[in-house]
Design a protein around this motif. Structure first.
Motif: not given
Length: 126
Positions: A62-70
């Motif tokens: 939840d804390s990285v969704r929308g900012r990080f991409t794997i």
């Protein structure tokens, strides 16, 4: 013996971007889901992101969704973590991990992953 080697960590300012890489050897990479976790000082290890063997589906904390991409490149046995809009609270040691069983959908549970990299430090300053 499975080996995972992370790279790409460093010191950046809030709002900057960074890309982590993790190269895997000793396993048929394309059969296994991969994950990224992080651990900040004094905190428990936290799930960041995971991706299935084909790369078609990815999952995020939840804390990285929308900012990080794997993402992953099965031809290079490498998984990536693109981190954008970094925040001070993203500061941590980041670990990549290989799922313990082939062809399974990954979750955020670290116990499902049987091989881990040594970690790479990401520090975000304000």
């Amino acid at each position: 013996q499975v080996q995972l080697v992370e790279s790409g960590g460093g010191l950046v300012q809030a709002g900057d971007s960074l890309r982590l890489s993790c190269e895997v050897s000793g396993r048929t990479f394309s059969r296994y889901a991969m994950g990224w976790f992080r651990q900040a000082p004094g905190k428990e290890r936290e799930f960041v992101a995971a991706i299935i063997w084909s790369g078609r589906n990815a999952y995020y904390g939840d804390s990285v969704r929308g900012r990080f991409t794997i993402s992953r490149d099965n031809a290079k046995n490498t998984v990536y973590l693109q981190m954008n809009s970094l925040k001070v609270e993203d500061t941590a040691v980041y670990y990549c991990a290989s799922h313990g069983r082939p062809w399974l959908i990954p979750s955020g549970k670290s116990a499902e992953y049987d091989s881990w990299g040594q970690g790479t430090q990401v520090t975000v300053s304000s």
